[in-house]
Design an enzyme around this catalytic site. Sequence first.
Site, PDB file in Angstrom:
ATOM      1  N   ASP A   1      80.490  60.626   7.693  1.00 47.71           N
ATOM      2  CA  ASP A   1      80.780  61.010   6.224  1.00 47.71           C
ATOM      3  C   ASP A   1      82.239  61.214   5.898  1.00 47.71           C
ATOM      4  OD1 ASP A   1      81.304  63.513   7.122  1.00 47.71           O
ATOM      5  OD2 ASP A   1      79.082  64.195   7.188  1.00 47.71           O
TER       6      ASP A   1
ATOM      7  N   HIS B   1      79.648  54.558   6.401  1.00 53.40           N
ATOM      8  CA  HIS B   1      79.031  55.459   5.659  1.00 53.40           C
ATOM      9  C   HIS B   1      77.643  55.746   6.196  1.00 53.40           C
ATOM     10  CE1 HIS B   1      79.684  58.716   3.043  1.00 53.40           C
ATOM     11  NE2 HIS B   1      79.880  58.313   2.103  1.00 53.40           N
TER      12      HIS B   1
END
Length: 418
Positions: free
Chosen positions: A392, A388
């Site tokens: 995304d 992350h």
Amino acid sequence: MSDFLLPDIGEGIVECEVVEWRVAEGDTIEEDQPIVEVMTDKALVEITAPEAGTVTKLYVPQGQIAKVHAPLYAYQTAGSSSSEPTADASTDQSTANPRESTPQRDDIEPSTRAPAEPRALAHKVPASPAVRRLVREHDLVLADITGSGKEGRVLKEDVLAHLNAPSVADNEACVSPPTSSGSAPARVEPLRGVRAVMAKRMVESASSIPHFHYGEEIDVTELLALRERLKPQVEAQGERLTLMPFFMKAMALAVAETPIINAQLNDAADELSYYDHCNIGMAVDSKAGLLVPNVKGVERLTLFEIAKEVGRLTQAARDGRVDQADLKGGTISISNIGALGGTYAAPIINAPEAAIVAIGKTQWLPRFDEHGAVQRRAILTVTWAGDHRFIDGGTIARFCNAWKGFLEAPESMLLHLA
């Protein structure tokens, strides 16, 4: 008499477990004859004799740990004398036989039998010059400090944590003795080999990479039908066709549409490296522990070529004999937990890769078609984990949709095959 020193048998490997001696003391050996099997952090390695001779001493018992660059066994080459000439008849008898004068390694401390060993270990443990200076200032041994950085790199925080750790005496004072109520363990065994490195790397990955998980269902009814049609042709050539080659080929095609999924972030987290090749790893539940060999260049391979590689790597992993090259260079991974019956899983990324997918078992479930009629469809669940820091939710969703599209309409892959 010569000592055979355990060679450097892999990048960053400083020790290994002696799994099986193929010879005994006093045995005659030939050049290139298998002598011993050792388990490194990654795989089972067979070590052969450098030259012919006679084994005179096995320094490391089976099941014990051998250090890189430390003596593994002693041997005497053909034609050499077993004793050194003495200059004086009054010389003590113990100096006339080098085997008797050699200290028994089981009776002395490791630092005594291999003085250079700590230095060699410290040299192989990754750490910055500043960290090494801090270690020297506090009179510590770098190899004794557990590194939390990539590939076991020792950071400044690790050194400070090591300094502040409670002593053994403190720990013993805080631990209550086991009671007779059954709290004592039935047995205790050391964590070694592949399982030890798995423990270290999973902690490192889970603690240093923020994981983003994304789940989806895939209808593989058409894919199963295609596989059934192709199986006879593949089996006629001595190979086995599972769903894994389809998963891999579809993934390589989806990567072409979303290349950031195949990228890797550097240690400083300020630079991304993109790869044109797609080396897809597959988690294999081997007898030695979890291994993740990877199929190189999936984007340029046919389904049949992928199936051959999957079969070769799976068998090698289950035998614990995967080549080091097959374990390096992966860019993305698949964990087919469904082969054992699991439906959902939250996988941990195989650093430094950016993503991994856990594939659940296929279930025949009722689903509505476009006309509202209920049909029996083959459904499997997948769960992605992405880094992350640079992937995304939208990116991994688009990538998964592309991958899913190829799997639900497998004939569409034909349009993209070179």
